[in-house]
Write an enzyme that holds these catalytic residues in place. Structure first.
Site, PDB file in Angstrom:
ATOM      1  NE  ARG A  72      -3.521  -2.542   2.419  1.00  0.00           N
ATOM      2  CZ  ARG A  72      -4.492  -3.074   1.680  1.00  0.00           C
ATOM      3  NH1 ARG A  72      -5.012  -2.380   0.701  1.00  0.00           N
ATOM      4  NH2 ARG A  72      -4.939  -4.298   1.884  1.00  0.00           N
ATOM      5  N   GLY A 108      -8.792   2.044  -5.257  1.00  0.00           N
ATOM      6  CA  GLY A 108      -7.802   3.083  -5.013  1.00  0.00           C
ATOM      7  C   GLY A 108      -6.807   3.175  -6.154  1.00  0.00           C
ATOM      8  CG  ASP A 131     -13.572  -6.850  -0.719  1.00  0.00           C
ATOM      9  OD1 ASP A 131     -13.400  -8.018  -0.303  1.00  0.00           O
ATOM     10  OD2 ASP A 131     -13.238  -5.845  -0.071  1.00  0.00           O
ATOM     11  CG  MET A 173     -11.882 -10.974   3.800  1.00  0.00           C
ATOM     12  SD  MET A 173     -10.314 -10.856   2.916  1.00  0.00           S
ATOM     13  CE  MET A 173      -9.145 -11.020   4.289  1.00  0.00           C
ATOM     14  NE  ARG A 175     -12.308  -3.234   6.422  1.00  0.00           N
ATOM     15  CZ  ARG A 175     -12.395  -3.721   7.671  1.00  0.00           C
ATOM     16  NH1 ARG A 175     -13.219  -3.195   8.544  1.00  0.00           N
ATOM     17  NH2 ARG A 175     -11.646  -4.740   8.032  1.00  0.00           N
ATOM     18  CD  GLU A 225     -13.576  -7.373   6.190  1.00  0.00           C
ATOM     19  OE1 GLU A 225     -12.800  -7.363   7.151  1.00  0.00           O
ATOM     20  OE2 GLU A 225     -13.185  -7.333   5.012  1.00  0.00           O
ATOM     21  CB  VAL A 276      -7.404 -18.945   4.418  1.00  0.00           C
ATOM     22  CG1 VAL A 276      -6.419 -19.375   5.498  1.00  0.00           C
ATOM     23  CG2 VAL A 276      -8.804 -18.847   4.982  1.00  0.00           C
TER      24      VAL A 276
END
Lengths: 345, 345, 345, 345
Positions: A72, A108, A131, A173, A175, A225, A276
């Site tokens: 990142r 991003g 995602d 996962m 977000r 999550e 994982v």
């Protein structure tokens, strides 16, 4: 034509296949000179890179992770992309003899690609996020692998849940978008699927779990999550949520499980699947999608289609404008979620 | 509203999930009465059926095969679908109290669905074929699972091939269309992929294999069962092809392997993957696609959209006319094959 | 001869195959009458049972979990196994017409089996624990499946760890014995493996992680849930351990990860694998071991070998005394651990 | 001390892990100098070798195949191991500065190891064969992986077989010993398992298949490649067996399937699993066994235990004499086969 490849953000199964596809077509067919920067923008700014050719990408398709590394690290060393930042990038490009970038990353990274392009720095985007929350494309590579791993976890938890008459809560996962939960829950026949886009109250969740018990089965709850229960009061907060409804410690599954157990009287266990989901050998679907994305990116360079992102549309890879791709986060629409609720309760 | 479900043709991973999706939505949401005929048209004509409700479809999503059974039994007992055939079907429908059909099958089955509909017998199609050769839809469920299994075989054969410096030839399914070979070959990084749509000569194949050896690697050749080499002469025929260029015995892989070995001097081994490609638990992708196909079919009944087939378009399930679906076999276009050749030789 | 089968403790992949083996041989070959109690001792005391025959065990071999259910319900309703407890059990056995038990479980269950047998109640033990910590047998079924799942997680975490240059900490099951960690760590090439039997200091662990970084790699740490670091001081306690060196919250991996990160400066992430380790379809190894264990148990009944446990010794299933089996917990010996450290640091 | 490593015969999953284990312990712990010959004896005789150290074996544990390559090249260039052959080997060893060998292979290789040792040339054996037919050891690495792959094929074929009410015949490896068939058949619940050690007549096989149909199920027949039906007469021969009862063309499964179909009237399909059984990433079991075998071999060198083979006995790796290991082929004993027949018919 010298092209720099770099990866930014979290790793995603298929990144290696995408690099391989871009290199096999870019170098062998179009005759480009290609280099890869190590660990994303870090390698770019520190001058750490390797040449990319047929031999360096040999055997990469089945491998998870990414051979270039990813990070990142920030592209812009001074600010948020102002002219002084762009000047730094242009200087290094001149130093390396670079004509343009292939940027592999998520929202991003594609936003950075657009900023570069707007500033006259040639960039083409290869979308990657487990995602699946990137606009402009049906799916991103990495998503299918993550769903497969999550679905396998559902299958596994179901047998132990049924054997112990337990409610099993699996956190996957996601977000901001619940795609992994939606697909894994539907594939595994989860009785409850909870996603960030559609908050539910603890009471409703417990009602579903009790209804499942009443028809003789054990519940499997898949929760993304980023899910946040609604209507929590002080008592709930004391039990594990902070003032904003976020889990105080651990994942949301670890918050929900004791709440479900205490309110339904059904033994409940949490599993947080974690990292994982992004590791290991990509599925065949992701390998093909990633390879085709790489091939298309090399073709886009050849055709001068800077400022585009390679997108899957149906069974085709198309060139969409970076603007379209980053204009919105792709979340789960209400009707898709409603379908998944079919099996609830 | 009483709806009959039946499966026809070869089994395809996801059929159970499709039935489950149709039943959960059809019975629980739309209030239909649903029944399933055993072993396709055999069960219809012999009156063997079971009621379908939530309890009969419980836990079906991860299961391979199809709980109703499937067969190639003929729908038309007198002829090829003339009025006397239709009369028989209408009589049985009246006997069972059926209002319409959900027909799960491939090209042949969807053609039957169209014929029924043209004759005023209500039918809706759920496309299913591991070969992915059905028009009107991006993918059919079962295809992703077949590709995954074929790709896993490529991964396995590669390690043994490299260890022995052998050329490995893997035959996968695909009699008329090479989609499985195309995707498995691209996912596994095959050095040669051979499909029915694009004949190649033995000489060209051997040239690729030699070229791979010359750069220090071992070849992995993926061949679709329907591939036929071009330009074979008497000698080739004697070695294993009949007068029409078809393998005399065994699969095409078993024909190619000795030809490659004798012409290149490289030890070559054939593997015919066979029926394992259509079995076992479906991938998460196929489970989701099949479930959504089933959900959509129940909705189509509700909306009276008889004569349509449920099709994947991008990330949506759409209703396409059966006419569009069966009008042509979907084969691999030249540009898709050309991409896959990137790695050849 | 009427035999009751019951399962106690946590579920373990292979329990279904064991029941199937015992029933196919017990009923079809030896002519026993067999019944299964639901949810362990709960079903026994509440009179909930099902007959077991060929049709009830059909297709069970590949299925995870256990069709009879399992629980930690207590066998002894009054005390810890005194005569009044035994009287209750004898009365219920008379009521059900039972001649003896096949008890499928771990250390606790085999201890109960021994107590029953000592009190004249016929019992034969089938060992089952994913932890592999039961004496008298080389391996217990369930262990190989748990190791396979843990090893697969190591493979997956490694690719993402290497891509981000992170240290990945994976927590696997094993409260008192570190067998799963030992095998998964060796199979996956972990750079550090931590087990309850061999405490290590945080300082030593960090030294290994730094050493791995210094030779250019990323660390993969496998830690058994029962591992406790040595030599922690007040500072460590404040960071996440209670006064007994146990993690205050979450698993030990979640304690170690921030400690490693803060002391080495290397980004570190924790994954707690949890319940997925005990779920899903058993490996072929566990299916064979479990089936043979069941077959042998039926033979033991036939031969009147009450008071024995079926044990794997080399490639044979042998009858060992329950006394030998439960006399000690089987932990990882120092030399086995020393081998695993080969790759450390 | 300079040790040469070479692999001979077919590849077996775990060979890489074995080399890695031997090198990590041999070089890093015992301080040996180690080299690996490419493609077995070919590399030895042609002087093609690479140094083996920590960096060359990095990441090898999960990889299938073998990085050194393997072949059936002959160790003895003049004869069958006479003194002139030994002289050649001694001369080359002197040239390379070799003190001894680690030989990774099956029965043939271990026999060579014994011959070398008898002639005063130091050699230690690491047993490897997917067939598991080597004496002196409970299991050889590679076997568990092969069984897993075969068992997975059984699971897959079962769903398609049941859906079509077909008899499915699966041919697995095992020319002289039926271990893979025995274990895969038991793990997958095959209704018929056929192995070379226990010939059966076509009539008996068909009787079993019919009996399975009569109780409403579809047969899954697992047959080892070396199985030969008994009592075949001229008619059978004409149908596909040569005068010695061997299949005329293709595998034994391709001979049996049409015979079963024509005699029972049940649609029957053959699958020959082939080379996929020996490829791909080893199971965790095989990785651990192979790593421990390698570690033990390095220790055996250190302790001067030339002339031994590393053998699994229970949960220990022991040093057995090469004489014991090669004295007999380990075949399936009658009682083990009898257990497997439990489910027949």
């Amino acid at each position: 034509m010298r092209i720099g490849v770099l990866c930014s953000g979290g790793d995603s199964p298929g990144m290696n296949a995408a690099i391989r596809g871009a290199v096999l077509r870019g170098v062998d067919v179009h005759g480009f000179d290609m280099v890869g920067f190590m660990d994303g923008w870090r390698g770019f700014h520190e001058g750490e890179w390797i040449p990319l050719d047929r031999s360096t990408v040999r055997g990469l398709s089945p491998l998870g992770g990414v051979m270039l590394g990813t990070s990142r690290a920030r592209p812009f060393v001074h600010g948020d992309g102002d002219e002084s930042d762009m000047r730094v990038i242009r200087e290094r490009m001149a130093e390396y003899g670079l004509d343009g970038f292939l940027l592999i990353g998520g929202n991003g990274t594609q936003t950075v690609a657009k900023m570069l392009n707007d500033a006259g720095i040639r960039a083409i985007g290869l979308p990657k996020t487990i995602d699946n929350d990137l606009g402009g494309t049906d799916y991103t590579f990495g998503f299918d692998t993550a769903v497969s791993i999550a679905c396998e976890a559902v299958d596994r938890l179901r047998t132990t849940g049924e054997s112990h008459r337990r409610c099993m809560v699996l956190e996957v996962m996601g977000r901001n978008a619940g795609w992994i939960a939606l697909h894994a829950g539907m594939a595994g026949g989860a009785q409850v699927t909870l996603i960030p886009e559609h908050p539910e109250s603890i009471e409703q969740i417990c009602e579903w779990v009790l209804s499942v018990r009443n028809r003789g089965r054990s519940s499997l709850v898949v929760v993304a999550e980023g899910f946040k229960p609604t209507g929590f009061d002080d008592e709930v907060t004391r039990e594990g949520l902070d003032g904003f409804g976020r889990p105080r410690l651990g994942g949301i599954a670890e918050v929900l499980a004791p709440l479900i157990e205490s309110r339904t009287g059904i033994e409940t266990r949490a599993t947080v699947l974690g990292h994982v989901q992004r590791g290991g050998s990509p599925t065949a679907f992701d390998r093909v999608l990633a390879t085709r994305t790489g091939l298309a990116a090399a073709d886009a360079v050849k055709e001068g289609l800077w400022g585009t992102m390679m997108a899957l549309r149906g069974d085709s890879i198309e060139f969409v404008s970076l603007e379209e791709a980053v204009s919105r986060l792709k979340t789960v629409p209400a009707d898709r979620y409603e379908q998944a609720r079919l099996n609830f309760g």
